[in-house]
Design a protein around this motif. Sequence first.
Motif, PDB file in Angstrom:
ATOM      1  N   HIS A   1      -1.347  -5.479  -4.460  1.00 23.16           N
ATOM      2  CA  HIS A   1      -2.395  -4.883  -4.618  1.00 23.16           C
ATOM      3  C   HIS A   1      -1.735  -3.522  -2.738  1.00 23.16           C
ATOM      4  O   HIS A   1      -1.017  -4.082  -1.730  1.00 23.16           O
ATOM      5  CB  HIS A   1      -3.026  -5.786  -2.537  1.00 23.16           C
ATOM      6  CG  HIS A   1      -4.494  -5.323  -1.988  1.00 23.16           C
ATOM      7  ND1 HIS A   1      -5.553  -5.181  -2.699  1.00 23.16           N
ATOM      8  CD2 HIS A   1      -4.138  -4.840  -0.978  1.00 23.16           C
ATOM      9  CE1 HIS A   1      -6.408  -5.028  -1.538  1.00 23.16           C
ATOM     10  NE2 HIS A   1      -5.921  -4.431  -0.717  1.00 23.16           N
TER      11      HIS A   1
ATOM     12  N   GLU B   1     -10.710 -10.740  -1.103  1.00 20.61           N
ATOM     13  CA  GLU B   1     -10.617 -10.129   0.278  1.00 20.61           C
ATOM     14  C   GLU B   1     -10.997 -11.614   0.777  1.00 20.61           C
ATOM     15  O   GLU B   1     -11.872 -11.336   2.343  1.00 20.61           O
ATOM     16  CB  GLU B   1     -10.663  -8.837   0.683  1.00 20.61           C
ATOM     17  CG  GLU B   1      -9.245  -8.296  -0.497  1.00 20.61           C
ATOM     18  CD  GLU B   1      -9.753  -6.991   0.082  1.00 20.61           C
ATOM     19  OE1 GLU B   1     -10.065  -6.471   1.078  1.00 20.61           O
ATOM     20  OE2 GLU B   1      -8.952  -6.174  -1.010  1.00 20.61           O
TER      21      GLU B   1
ATOM     22  N   LYS C   1       0.619  -1.103   0.046  1.00 20.04           N
ATOM     23  CA  LYS C   1       0.297  -0.023   0.188  1.00 20.04           C
ATOM     24  C   LYS C   1       1.160   1.001  -0.230  1.00 20.04           C
ATOM     25  O   LYS C   1       2.157   1.395   0.296  1.00 20.04           O
ATOM     26  CB  LYS C   1      -0.646  -0.184   1.671  1.00 20.04           C
ATOM     27  CG  LYS C   1      -1.783  -0.645   1.099  1.00 20.04           C
ATOM     28  CD  LYS C   1      -2.444  -1.557   2.124  1.00 20.04           C
ATOM     29  CE  LYS C   1      -4.333  -2.248   2.094  1.00 20.04           C
ATOM     30  NZ  LYS C   1      -4.521  -3.009   3.250  1.00 20.04           N
TER      31      LYS C   1
ATOM     32  N   ASN D   1     -10.858  -3.317  -8.177  1.00 17.54           N
ATOM     33  CA  ASN D   1     -11.456  -4.097  -6.356  1.00 17.54           C
ATOM     34  C   ASN D   1     -12.379  -3.824  -5.431  1.00 17.54           C
ATOM     35  O   ASN D   1     -12.016  -1.700  -5.566  1.00 17.54           O
ATOM     36  CB  ASN D   1      -9.694  -4.143  -5.589  1.00 17.54           C
ATOM     37  CG  ASN D   1      -9.951  -5.587  -4.505  1.00 17.54           C
ATOM     38  OD1 ASN D   1     -10.806  -6.276  -4.984  1.00 17.54           O
ATOM     39  ND2 ASN D   1      -9.818  -5.150  -3.659  1.00 17.54           N
TER      40      ASN D   1
ATOM     41  N   VAL E   1     -12.036   0.771   6.016  1.00 26.74           N
ATOM     42  CA  VAL E   1     -10.872   0.343   7.326  1.00 26.74           C
ATOM     43  C   VAL E   1     -10.920   1.558   8.120  1.00 26.74           C
ATOM     44  O   VAL E   1     -10.334   1.214   9.064  1.00 26.74           O
ATOM     45  CB  VAL E   1      -9.876   0.367   6.307  1.00 26.74           C
ATOM     46  CG1 VAL E   1      -9.311  -0.956   5.632  1.00 26.74           C
ATOM     47  CG2 VAL E   1      -8.998   1.131   5.690  1.00 26.74           C
TER      48      VAL E   1
ATOM     49  N   ALA F   1     -16.448  -2.561   3.885  1.00 28.14           N
ATOM     50  CA  ALA F   1     -15.180  -2.686   4.837  1.00 28.14           C
ATOM     51  C   ALA F   1     -14.539  -1.364   5.089  1.00 28.14           C
ATOM     52  O   ALA F   1     -13.162  -1.666   4.258  1.00 28.14           O
ATOM     53  CB  ALA F   1     -15.159  -3.723   3.645  1.00 28.14           C
TER      54      ALA F   1
ATOM     55  N   GLN G   1     -13.746  -8.223  -3.608  1.00 28.55           N
ATOM     56  CA  GLN G   1     -13.028  -8.231  -1.669  1.00 28.55           C
ATOM     57  C   GLN G   1     -13.985  -9.681  -0.924  1.00 28.55           C
ATOM     58  O   GLN G   1     -13.056 -10.513  -0.277  1.00 28.55           O
ATOM     59  CB  GLN G   1     -13.419  -7.369  -0.983  1.00 28.55           C
ATOM     60  CG  GLN G   1     -12.547  -5.768  -1.625  1.00 28.55           C
ATOM     61  CD  GLN G   1     -12.569  -4.986  -0.764  1.00 28.55           C
ATOM     62  OE1 GLN G   1     -13.113  -4.783   0.651  1.00 28.55           O
ATOM     63  NE2 GLN G   1     -12.206  -3.618  -1.435  1.00 28.55           N
TER      64      GLN G   1
HETATM   65  C1  XIL Z   1      -7.017  -4.230   5.863  1.00 31.30           C
HETATM   66  C2  XIL Z   1      -5.757  -5.233   6.950  1.00 31.30           C
HETATM   67  O1  XIL Z   1      -6.730  -5.984   6.914  1.00 31.30           O
HETATM   68  C3  XIL Z   1      -5.708  -4.402   7.473  1.00 31.30           C
HETATM   69  O2  XIL Z   1      -4.351  -5.002   8.494  1.00 31.30           O
HETATM   70  C4  XIL Z   1      -4.895  -3.130   8.035  1.00 31.30           C
HETATM   71  O3  XIL Z   1      -4.434  -2.523   9.638  1.00 31.30           O
HETATM   72  C5  XIL Z   1      -6.031  -2.058   7.492  1.00 31.30           C
HETATM   73  O4  XIL Z   1      -6.211  -2.772   5.786  1.00 31.30           O
HETATM   74  N1  XIL Z   1     -10.070  -3.721   1.956  1.00 31.30           N
HETATM   75  C6  XIL Z   1      -9.211  -3.659   1.586  1.00 31.30           C
HETATM   76  C7  XIL Z   1      -8.145  -4.267   2.051  1.00 31.30           C
HETATM   77  O5  XIL Z   1      -8.646  -4.210   0.347  1.00 31.30           O
HETATM   78  O6  XIL Z   1      -6.618  -4.051   2.270  1.00 31.30           O
HETATM   79  C8  XIL Z   1      -7.969  -4.126   3.936  1.00 31.30           C
HETATM   80  O7  XIL Z   1      -6.970  -4.975   4.283  1.00 31.30           O
HETATM   81  C9  XIL Z   1      -9.539  -4.351   4.290  1.00 31.30           C
HETATM   82  C10 XIL Z   1     -10.392  -4.297   3.460  1.00 31.30           C
END
Ligand code: XIL
Length: 364
Positions: A102, A259, A69, A196, A276, A274, A229
């Motif tokens: 990713h 995911e 990231k 995504n 974050v 989701a 995801q």
């Molecule tokens: C999440 C990770 O799993 C965590 O460790 C981090 O703190 C935050 O991100 N969608 C996504 C992922 O595309 O990159 C995210 O991953 C979860 C939601």
Amino acid sequence: MKKTILFATLIMTACTPEQEENLGLKDAFSDDFVIGMALNTQQYKEQDSRALPILNKHVNSITPENDMKWMYIHPEVDQFYFDDADQFVEFGLKRGDFIVGHTLVWHNQIPDWVFEDESGEPLSREELLERMRDHITTIVTRYKGKIDGWDVVNEALNEDGTMRESKWYQIIGEDYVAKAFQFAHEADPEAHLYYNDYNLHLPDKADGAARLVASIQAQGIPVTGIGMQGHWGLDYPSVPVLKRSLDLFAPLGLIAITELDIDVLPSASGYRGADVTRREDLFDEINPFVEGLSDSVQTLFDKQYHMLFDVFEEYSDNIHRVTFWGVTDGDSWKNDWPVEGRTNYPLLFNREGKEKSVIQEILD
Ligand code: XIL
């Protein structure tokens, strides 16, 4: 279906009981899709002895959970940090995995400087496009021919299918998504390139994703397909909405489940998504399984995974990959999101790294 019966027959006739015991998800679904997992830093550095046997037996695709990231791989304007990403890629190459990058363009886990000039003023459209091009070109070129597929743009949509008002959108405009795909394609014309997002089982958002991807493809810019995801729950998605989205996405290219996890914990807010950045308070009632999962919830969990794999198999001509977001329950982000400090059970391997019984059901 025919394929499945033939394959099952082959296994039954060709495998000794010992071989059957060693049959992993990646082998069982080898005619259907690759099986992936998101890895944390310790896991691809081979420092997690619980994860390695699971990866060896079941997995032929890997995604870095965090380490590619923007905030980690490109922390300062003129500074990329490739050590971890290089090791991740080396690990996948050694194993022969389908390696996923990713994610290139997202509004989270990204430093503020990306959108600002030296005096903290917002960049112009042209400046931000140039910065995005530099980021994408530098990273994708470095791993050209090694990373097989990219989550090029992550979470550009609102729940109603309109464009999210991220800084990318505000400064560049809607075509930032098309530009990101164009730059990624120019850097590695062979790589799979995905859009995504989460909640893509919901019709409005799915329609938005399909519209977005179709409009980019109509400009002659390749998009391999859509990544769903799959951060799902015990009672969602339902079969009809899931199939509606798969039917909608199939004509646009390959579909990846990127995911996957199933949240088994109760929610105080009812939020299903989701994002974050979301935070909710911890209290005992929403953390009921500290000592272990109840039988009734375990049954629902098994049923939900069972249903998902039945549907994935039905759409295996369209689905290229099914990736779990983590290896064991203990690794999962769902223990700390959206509520910090809970005990969740979203994956197929328990905290000791043991296979849950539903795996055998899926394999059967
Ligand atoms: C999440 C990770 O799993 C965590 O460790 C981090 O703190 C935050 O991100 N969608 C996504 C992922 O595309 O990159 C995210 O991953 C979860 C939601």
